[in-house]
Enzyme design. Structure first.
Site, PDB file in Angstrom:
ATOM      1  N   ASP A  97      42.260  26.268  22.041  1.00  0.00           N
ATOM      2  CA  ASP A  97      43.631  26.507  22.511  1.00  0.00           C
ATOM      3  C   ASP A  97      44.151  25.284  23.240  1.00  0.00           C
ATOM      4  OD1 ASP A  97      46.014  27.684  23.212  1.00  0.00           O
ATOM      5  OD2 ASP A  97      45.156  28.995  24.727  1.00  0.00           O
ATOM      6  N   GLU A 140      53.094  24.512  26.398  1.00  0.00           N
ATOM      7  CA  GLU A 140      53.241  25.833  25.799  1.00  0.00           C
ATOM      8  C   GLU A 140      52.806  26.918  26.778  1.00  0.00           C
ATOM      9  OE1 GLU A 140      51.831  29.492  23.820  1.00  0.00           O
ATOM     10  OE2 GLU A 140      50.609  28.044  24.881  1.00  0.00           O
TER      11      GLU A 140
END
Lengths: 467, 467
Positions: B292, B326
């Site tokens: 991630d 993000e």
């Protein structure tokens, strides 16, 4: 009946090649053992004990306040289960304290490292230690390096631990943990880090005991997790110097007291003769010691509790010991063996459960071949649990070692340790790693073993001398 | 040839029920796409990019020094791979800082807890916060509780996250993380802890963004690992008050700048029309952001690099974006969408890889049914990779969301996320969790998709309005 006994005796003589065949276990004893296996060991009993220990005490490193709570917990638990003569046996040992610990790469690519101090390590002296690392594939490679090969550096032992059911990989790599600091200091190092003695890739560093030598400078020693060891290796492969910072607060200071907690199922005929089973009560401080060794405590307490439900006590005393301070050098076990030195001939056999919570797949023993037929008989009762007798291999559980050194035979109910070193000595050693049904199988096996060992007329002689 | 084209057109008309069939992809384009799939995407290329990012940068939380290094890393990597017009796009956001964090149970059974502050949480104000916990099964149960139900307590949301290939379990439980502090404070709580939004039992707490509301008191918010949540639950089951201590140093202070890193494969015919692919460059601070979203960055960079090897550029521009920040609210993606507001009609379609490193099992899209035949054609090239087109389900990757809100169609190359929430937002999100061959499959799929999307004469219209 006589014919059957004769046949068994003949069979024993043949199988073991013994001059004087030992007396086989009686049909009554074998029946009682089968009842223990099938009925008296309560499903979930061992798990409930581990649940209680990990929830109500949690981490319990020797000498801490939590260790004292664990001792009281064990005492109360034995009493509640109805054991005889529940008692504690004190012993002293050097006290080690862990404080904060941080690691990071300073250059060429700054980022944090997941580290933990090895048990017994000194700290970095109140300030961070910064140095370049120098990697060795193993302690053997480090030992073979020239004088001064690690001068002013932090040695990084990068050896991997291989997965195996019997944990043999641990045996090969753990020397880097126990002796790495001494060997690194001999080459001029200012610190040691090791790849965790671990078989998986979770980012937990694995602690465990290490040793200093009297005549070698003490340097701080820590483990990095497997992913961090990979990271350092990748950085080193890029060819630039890798500089790290270790900030460890830890110290060896004074002495502490802890206790073995000892409880008996007193024998009906020969109460002074003893079969010892148990697990160790202490744990490392990072996890809750569910696998290491809450499981062993739960299994053997539950086995003992089942023996208490028999109509008749076993012939000899079965003693369940929650050993103190196994982790820092079998301190409790050595104290027990020393205190009982004159009773060693009365210690018939010993077994310890200290290899996690995986199912038992074999019974092994350190006895003269004369006694193998007895173990074959025990294994017949264990057969429905999937446990055969293996004549070769194995070894005593750690806390049984000091007894074996004094001639006491050992048995091993060998557990499947395939996953054990995924969790061993980490924060991740928690209750959820345990399958209650696997503990039941083990508690049943310990109950059968302990009962039949206590019933066996001849005992098991003395431990064979190792070559 | 004409017959074949006609047949395809007829077929398109039938399959989609479209009034005006879109022009199918050419045989040449399909051939080039097959070459991308089979030859131009280099085996191991995506993995090498993730290896570089996680080794040379590591954790890169938005606004940190490491985030700035990551931006420079991405810029250099795009340039080295030969992308056109490599550039950075700045944006501002509130800066959140994590300091130390410790949790422990004080009573009835003192032991440490593995905790981590949720992203955006305040600290405990320079001193530990001590209070009794009160458990709720879910945020819905918390909301339904009477006024003052948590007065002076620390709310513990104990909801479990269910494992699913498409991550739907995360969708159900994550509201406890994002909105738990607000709902707890409304009931009088002084703090919040949640069971980690996690699908396994490793003892890692999972961080992630949380929000405060303007008119509700801010309270500190942290996650405990799954084993610790189990532990608290077991303690609560014993019926005594469970009192814990949280000591968290964290703060929201000022603003920081970060950047999207943008690189093009400039289109040969319509360079101002853009197909967007990408992953996000920032990560949480605990792990190295391999899954991630190093994986997404590696996959889409490697896909773009393969397009650069074609003899001819695609008709339109393919833009690979390493999105900034993000994690704290799609900050970079919103900035891009706002800056490009007048270019939205020129954005043909967007896809983001941000769901770990598991293989792609389906192509889905947010387009009007008229365009499904194009996606069926793309899926024919993806078929050897095991990727069919699915007309229903799915959704855009997070950073594509702000584009979709402005009418840009989306595609989803749906990854198998079965294990994703085992590692997501933990220290354990490290390179070793990634299978290089799985990344290859994905880079091949992204290359095929991006190329054919850029070749499709008609484009994909505008995103369907959602009901």
């Amino acid at each position: 009946m006589r014919l059957r006994a004769l046949m068994i005796a003949l069979c024993f003589g043949t199988a073991a090649g013994a001059a004087e065949p030992v007396e086989p276990l009686s049909a009554d004893s074998l029946q009682n053992a089968a009842a223990l296996r099938d009925r008296h060991v309560e499903a979930g009993a061992a798990y409930a004990i581990v649940e209680s220990l990990t929830t109500e005490v949690g981490p319990r490193m020797a000498g801490t306040e939590a260790d004292a709570r664990a001792v009281e917990w064990a005492r109360q638990k034995f009493k509640a289960l109805g054991f005889d003569g529940v008692r504690i046996e004190p012993f002293r040992f050097p006290y080690w304290r862990r404080g904060h610990e941080r690691g990071e790469v300073l250059a060429p690519f700054p980022q944090p490292l997941a580290i933990t101090a090895l048990g017994g390590s000194i700290g970095t002296g109140g300030a961070p230690l910064e140095a370049e690392i120098v990697a060795f594939d193993s302690i053997a490679e480090l030992q073979a390096a020239p004088e001064g090969a690690a001068e002013g550096r932090i040695v990084f032992i990068s050896q991997r631990t291989q997965r195996a059911r019997d944990g043999r990989g641990y045996g090969l790599s753990v020397i880097g943990r126990s002796s790495g600091a001494v060997e690194a200091a001999k080459k001029g190092a200012v610190g040691l880090i090791i790849r965790s003695i671990s078989t998986n890739t979770d980012r937990f560093p694995h602690t465990g005991i290490m040793r200093y030598a009297d005549d070698v400078k003490q340097i701080p020693a820590a483990a990095v997790s497997n992913p961090d060891a990979d990271l350092l290796t990748r950085m080193l492969e890029r060819g630039q110097p890798v500089r790290i910072r270790l900030d460890i607060d830890a110290e060896n200071r004074g002495e502490a007291t802890s206790y073995n907690v000892i409880a008996d199922i007193r024998g009906r005929e020969r109460p002074d003769e003893v079969v010892v089973i148990g697990g160790h009560l202490d744990s490392w401080d990072l996890g809750t010691g569910a696998l290491d060794d809450g499981a062993g405590v739960g299994i053997t307490m539950a086995a003992g509790a089942a023996l208490l439900k028999l109509e008749q006590r076993p012939r000899r005393t079965v003693r369940v010991i929650a050993w103190g301070n196994e982790e820092q050098g079998l301190i409790g076990a050595r104290a027990y063996a020393a205190a009982q030195a004159e009773q060693m001939a009365k210690h018939v056999i010993g077994a310890e459960s200290d290899f996690g919570a995986g199912r038992i797949y074999a019974l092994r023993a350190g006895v003269e071949p004369t006694y193998w037929p007895l173990l074959e008989q025990i294994a017949e009762v264990l057969a429905p649990l999937g446990i055969p007798f293996e004549r070769e291999g194995g070894g005593p559980g750690p806390d049984v070692g000091p007894l074996v050194q004094r001639g006491v035979p050992w048995a091993q109910l060998a557990q499947d340790g395939m996953d054990y070193f995924d969790y061993h000595h980490t924060a991740n050693d928690t209750l959820d790693k345990i399958d209650s049904e696997a503990l039941d199988q083990q508690a049943r096996a310990y109950a059968v073993f302990a009962y039949l060992a206590a019933e066996a007329e001849s005992g098991f002689g003395r431990a064979p001398k190792r070559p």
